[in-house]
Design a protein around this motif. Structure first.
Motif, mmCIF file in Angstrom:
data_model
loop_
_atom_site.group_PDB
_atom_site.id
_atom_site.type_symbol
_atom_site.label_atom_id
_atom_site.label_comp_id
_atom_site.label_asym_id
_atom_site.label_seq_id
_atom_site.Cartn_x
_atom_site.Cartn_y
_atom_site.Cartn_z
ATOM 1 N N GLU A 48 0.800 -1.221 0.000
ATOM 2 C CA GLU A 48 0.000 0.000 0.000
ATOM 3 C C GLU A 48 0.835 1.276 0.000
ATOM 4 O O GLU A 48 0.678 2.129 -0.852
ATOM 5 N N ILE A 58 1.746 4.140 -3.298
ATOM 6 C CA ILE A 58 1.002 5.408 -3.220
ATOM 7 C C ILE A 58 1.935 6.588 -2.947
ATOM 8 O O ILE A 58 1.776 7.657 -3.526
ATOM 9 N N THR A 68 3.788 7.268 -6.181
ATOM 10 C CA THR A 68 2.877 7.846 -7.167
ATOM 11 C C THR A 68 2.606 9.317 -6.857
ATOM 12 O O THR A 68 2.630 10.157 -7.761
ATOM 13 N N SER A 107 8.819 2.416 -6.541
ATOM 14 C CA SER A 107 7.976 1.796 -5.499
ATOM 15 C C SER A 107 8.727 0.645 -4.843
ATOM 16 O O SER A 107 8.727 0.502 -3.620
ATOM 17 N N LYS A 146 -0.143 -2.750 -9.768
ATOM 18 C CA LYS A 146 -0.691 -1.540 -9.152
ATOM 19 C C LYS A 146 0.175 -0.317 -9.484
ATOM 20 O O LYS A 146 -0.350 0.717 -9.890
ATOM 21 N N SER A 147 1.478 -0.457 -9.345
ATOM 22 C CA SER A 147 2.375 0.671 -9.638
ATOM 23 C C SER A 147 2.289 1.041 -11.117
ATOM 24 O O SER A 147 2.285 2.222 -11.469
ATOM 25 N N PHE A 202 -0.900 2.945 -11.683
ATOM 26 C CA PHE A 202 -0.712 4.318 -11.206
ATOM 27 C C PHE A 202 0.102 5.106 -12.231
ATOM 28 O O PHE A 202 -0.260 6.217 -12.606
ATOM 29 N N ILE A 217 -6.008 8.339 -8.726
ATOM 30 C CA ILE A 217 -5.194 7.648 -7.709
ATOM 31 C C ILE A 217 -6.118 7.016 -6.658
ATOM 32 O O ILE A 217 -5.949 5.854 -6.291
ATOM 33 N N GLU A 233 -6.576 3.024 -5.948
ATOM 34 C CA GLU A 233 -6.293 2.531 -4.599
ATOM 35 C C GLU A 233 -7.490 1.737 -4.069
ATOM 36 O O GLU A 233 -7.344 0.631 -3.544
ATOM 37 N N SER A 293 -7.859 -1.522 -5.941
ATOM 38 C CA SER A 293 -6.847 -2.514 -5.559
ATOM 39 C C SER A 293 -7.159 -3.109 -4.194
ATOM 40 O O SER A 293 -6.937 -4.291 -3.955
#
Lengths: 263, 140, 314
Positions: free
Chosen positions: A103, A107, A110, A164, A209-210, A213, A250, A254, A257
C-alpha cells in the motif's frame, strides 16, 4: 430558474461529465492498445522514454531516497511501537508486507511523481497546444499518441514500478533497525518474519498496481494538456483539471486494488 | 493550404509562421524527428542524415540551439530543412516575406531551395499577389 | 556527450534497481525455504473446516512448513499433507502432537508440539490424527456462565434497591425517625417516658444495623463477583482482553469471520454492558450503605441509648 430548467441543467451537467469520462476512457484504451502493440515502438520512442525516465526517476532519486528513509523510518518506528503496545508482535511481518510493500510504497511514489512529473507533463502539453506545436506535429503526420503519449507513459510506468520497489526495500530495511531497537530482534529473525509474510503474488500485485498508477498519472495530464485551448490562459486551467483528475484516479485505483485484494 | 494538407497528406511539408518548431527540442532534434518517426531510423543513422542536412545550409553551429534562440532567417532555414526531411516532400512555403520581415527578394530562398536536391522533392510558395515582383522574373 | 551521460545514468539506475529487486526476491524465496529440500508428513482430520492449502505449520511459534495438499480419504476424513523444510524436520518426531489452532486473531495454523525431541523421526507414511482448538468457541463457552451469574446478581440488586423494596422502606422510616429526633419536643417526650417509642426506635435501629450488615455482605459478594468478573472479563488474561484484541483486528477480519464470531462479539458487548451496570449498582448500594451508616452515627450521637443514663432536664 424554475424546477424543470434546474433539473435540465443537472441532467446536462451529468451527461457532459459522462461524455468527458467516456472520451477519456476511450482514448486511454486506445493508448493502452498501442502500449501493447510492438509496432508502436520506434527507436525514437525508446530515446524519448529514456530521457523521460531520467527526468522522472534519476533526477528525483536523491530526494526520493531521503524521503523514503526519513518518512519510512518514522512511520515504521511509530507503528512498531503501537504493535508492541497492543501485543501483536507476531504480526510485524504481515504489517510490513501488507501495509508498507503493497500500500504505502506505490502510493507514496505515485504521489511524489504525480506532483513532480505529472504536473510538468500537463503544463508541457498545454503549452505545446497553445504554441500550436501539436498542430505542427499533426501537419507533419506525426501521431501525438505515438510520439508524445507512449514514451512518456512507458517511462513513468517503469519509474513508478522501480521507485515503489526501492521505497519498499528501503522502508523494510529501516524496519530492521527499529525491530532491533524496539524488540531486540536479530537480522535473521526479522528477515524470516518478513519473508514468511510476503506472498509471491505480492510482487505481481505491486507491479500491476504501480504500473496502473504510472499509466494514469501520465495519461491524464497528457490528455488534459493536449485538449487545452490555444490561449496561454488555458494552460493553468488545463493543469488544474488534469491534476485534480489525477488525484481522483489515484483514489479510484487505490480503492479498486483494496477491493481486489480483500475479495 | 488546408486543401493541400488534406490532398497531399503523405507529402505535405509546411514552412509557415503558423507551424512552429518544437520549442523543447534543439534544432538538431527538430529536424531529425521527422525521419526518426516516419522512417523509424535509429540514432546513428538519424544523426548522420541530420548532420548532412545541416551541413547543406551551413547550420551545424546552431544544431544544439533551441528555436527561441534563432534569428528569423535561421528559423526559416531550420523549418525548411525539417520540411525537406519528409519522403518526396511537397514543401509548401507560406508567405515567406511574413516569416522573414527583412527579406527583400525571393532570391535568398531560391538559393537554399536549390541546395535541397532530394529525390522527388517539390516546392510551392503561397503568397499575396502584390508580392509578385519580389519573386523576380519567373514569379511564383 | 551530454546525452550519453543521461543514457548511462538511466541505464545504471534501471540495472541497479532491478538487481536490488531481484536480490530481495531471492532473499525472500530463500527465507521461504523455496530452495530447501522438503520432508512431507501426513495428518488426518475429521473435518476440513478451517484447513486450507498453504496454511502455516508452526513449531514454538516459528513457521517450519506449510500444508501442501488436502484430500478426502475413503472414509470421508481429510488427509492433510504438510511439507517441512529438511532443516526443520528434526522437530517433527514420532511423539509429536499436531493441533489445528483457530486463534481469535490471525489465520488458522497447525501447531507441532514435541515433548521428546530425541524420539524417532516421524515416518513419512505414518498418518497422524490432528486435534482442533477453536479459540472463539472456547471464549464463548467460558463467557456464557459468567454472563448468566452476573445477570442474576444484577437482578437481585435491582430487586433490593427498587422502589417499594424493604431496604428503601427502612431508609424512609429511618429518615422519619431522625426527623422526629431532630425536633427537640419529640426528643424530650421520647427521653422522658415514652418507652414504647424508644423500643420501636431501638428495634428499628437494630433492623437497620442487621440490614446494613446484609447489605454489606451483599456488597462484598457483589464486590467479589465484580472483581471476579473484572478479572475474568477485564483482567490481563481475561476474556475481554482477548476480545478487545479481536475488536482491534475486527475491521480487517470481519468479513472472513463466520457467524460464531458475530455471536462472540455480541456476547462480549453484552458482557461489558452488564459489568458496567453491576459497577453502577455497586456504587448506588455503597452510597446507600454509607448514608445509612451516617444516619446511624447521627442517631447514636444524638440519643442516649444506654437506658441507665439519665437525661438532665434543663
Amino acid at each position: 430558474m424554475n424546477a424543470v430548467s434546474w433539473i435540465e441543467s443537472v441532467g446536462a451537467g451529468a451527461l457532459g461529465r459522462w461524455r468527458e469520462l467516456h472520451q477519456l476512457l476511450g482514448f486511454a484504451s486506445a493508448v493502452f492498445r498501442r502500449l501493447l502493440s510492438p509496432s508502436s515502438y520506434r527507436p525514437l520512442t525508446v530515446e524519448i522514454a529514456v530521457t523521460q525516465i531520467y527526468f522522472t526517476a534519476v533526477q528525483l532519486l536523491g530526494f526520493f531516497i531521503v524521503v523514503s528513509v526519513v518518512f519510512g523510518s518514522l512511520f515504521i518506528g511509530m507503528t512498531l511501537f503501537v504493535i508492541k503496545e497492543i501485543g501483536l508482535t507476531g504480526y510485524i511481518g504481515d504489517f510490513i508486507a501488507g501495509v508498507v510493500v503493497l500500500e504505502m510504497a506505490p502510493i507514496m511514489t505515485t504521489l511524489l511523481i504525480a506532483l513532480r512529473s505529472g504536473s510538468a507533463i500537463n503544463a508541457e502539453m498545454a503549452v505545446m497546444k497553445a504554441n500550436r506545436e501539436l498542430d505542427a506535429l499533426e501537419a507533419f503526420g506525426v501521431d501525438i499518441a505515438n510520439y508524445l503519449f507512449l514514451p512518456r507513459i512507458v517511462a513513468v510506468m517503469v519509474s513508478v514500478v522501480l521507485l515503489s520497489a526501492l521505497f519498499a526495500i528501503i522502508v523494510t530495511a529501516s524496519g530492521l533497525v527499529f525491530s532491533a531497537i524496539i524488540f531486540d530482534m536479530s537480522f535473521n529473525t526479522y528477515t524470516e518474519l518478513i519473508a514468511k509474510a510476503i506472498e509471491y503474488r505480492y510482487f505481481t500485485i505491486m507491479v500491476v498496481k504501480s504500473a496502473a498508477f504510472g499509466f494514469f498519472i501520465t495519461f491524464i495530464p497528457l490528455y488534459y494538456g493536449s485538449r487545452a485551448g490555444y490561449q496561454l490562459t488555458a494552460v493553468p486551467v488545463a493543469v488544474l483539471r488534469g491534476m485534480v483528475n489525477v488525484f481522483i484516479a489515484i483514489i479510484i485505483i487505490e480503492v479498486l486494488s483494496l477491493v481486489a485484494r480483500f475479495l | 493550404m488546408m486543401e493541400l494538407a488534406t490532398a497531399e497528406k503523405g507529402r505535405y511539408a509546411p514552412v509557415s509562421a503558423d507551424i512552429p518548431l518544437l520549442s523543447n527540442l534543439s534544432v538538431f532534434r527538430n529536424i531529425a524527428l521527422i525521419r526518426q518517426y516516419h522512417e523509424r531510423l535509429g540514432r546513428e543513422e538519424s544523426h548522420r542524415l541530420t548532420t548532412e542536412a545541416l551541413e547543406r545550409f551551413g547550420l551545424c553551429g546552431i544544431a544544439e540551439k533551441r528555436p527561441y534562440d534563432l534569428s528569423e532567417r535561421d528559423l526559416f532555414l531550420v523549418k525548411l530543412l525539417r520540411a525537406a526531411q519528409r519522403k518526396e516532400a511537397l514543401i509548401v512555403i507560406d508567405r515567406p516575406f511574413v516569416q522573414i520581415a527583412g527579406l527583400r527578394s525571393f532570391e535568398w530562398i531560391r538559393k537554399h531551395l536549390e541546395l535541397l536536391d532530394f529525390p522527388g522533392i517539390d516546392a510551392i510558395i503561397l503568397d499575396y499577389e502584390w508580392n509578385g515582383e519580389r519573386y523576380g522574373s519567373d514569379g511564383a | 556527450m551530454a546525452r550519453d551521460t543521461l543514457q548511462y545514468k538511466v541505464g545504471l539506475f534501471i540495472v541497479s534497481t532491478v538487481a536490488l529487486i531481484l536480490a530481495t526476491a531471492v532473499l525472500v524465496a530463500y527465507k521461504k525455504d523455496l530452495f530447501a529440500d522438503l520432508a512431507t508428513y501426513r495428518l488426518l482430520s475429521e473435518s476440513g473446516e478451517g484447513l486450507s492449502q498453504g496454511m502455516p505449520v508452526l513449531f514454538s511459534g516459528f513457521e517450519i512448513g506449510k500444508v501442501s495438499a488436502l484430500e478426502l480419504s475413503e472414509k470421508g476424513e481429510v488427509l492433510i499433507t504438510i511439507s517441512v523444510a529438511q532443516k526443520h524436520a528434526r522437530w517433527v518426531r514420532e511423539t509429536s502432537a499436531f493441533t489445528l489452532e483457530k486463534p481469535l486473531v490471525g489465520s488458522p495454523r497447525i501447531v507441532v508440539k514435541t515433548e521428546d525431541t530425541g524420539s524417532a523421526e516421524l515416518p513419512a507414511d505414518k498418518i497422524v490424527p490432528i486435534k482442533t482448538i477453536d479459540d472463539i468457541n472456547e471464549v464463548i463457552k467460558k463467557a456464557q456462565p459468567l454472563v448468566e451469574r452476573i445477570q442474576s446478581v444484577a437482578d437481585n440488586v435491582d430487586k433490593m434497591t427498587n422502589e417499594g423494596s424493604e431496604l428503601n422502606k427502612i431508609i424512609a422510616d429511618t429518615r422519619k425517625i431522625t426527623k422526629m429526633l431532630s425536633e427537640k419536643k419529640s426528643l424530650l417526650e421520647m427521653a422522658t417516658g415514652d418507652k414504647k417509642g424508644q423500643e420501636t426506635l431501638m428495634k428499628t435501629l437494630e433492623q437497620v444495623a442487621a440490614i446494613t450488615a446484609t447489605v454489606d455482605t451483599t456488597v462484598k459478594r457483589i464486590d467479589s463477583m465484580t472483581a471476579k468478573a473484572d478479572e475474568g472479563v477485564f483482567g490481563d488474561k481475561g476474556s475481554l482482553a482477548t476480545v478487545n484484541n479481536i475488536l482491534l483486528d475486527i475491521e480487517a477480519k470481519f468479513k472472513r469471520l463466520d457467524a460464531l464470531i458475530d455471536n462472540a462479539v455480541t456476547m462480549s458487548a453484552d458482557l461489558q454492558g452488564t459489568t458496567q451496570d453491576i459497577n453502577l449498582l455497586r456504587k448506588d448500594v455503597d452510597e446507600t450503605v454509607s448514608s445509612l451508616r451516617q444516619l446511624l452515627q447521627d442517631v447514636r450521637n444524638s440519643l442516649p441509648f444506654d437506658q441507665k443514663k439519665e437525661i438532665k432536664l434543663p
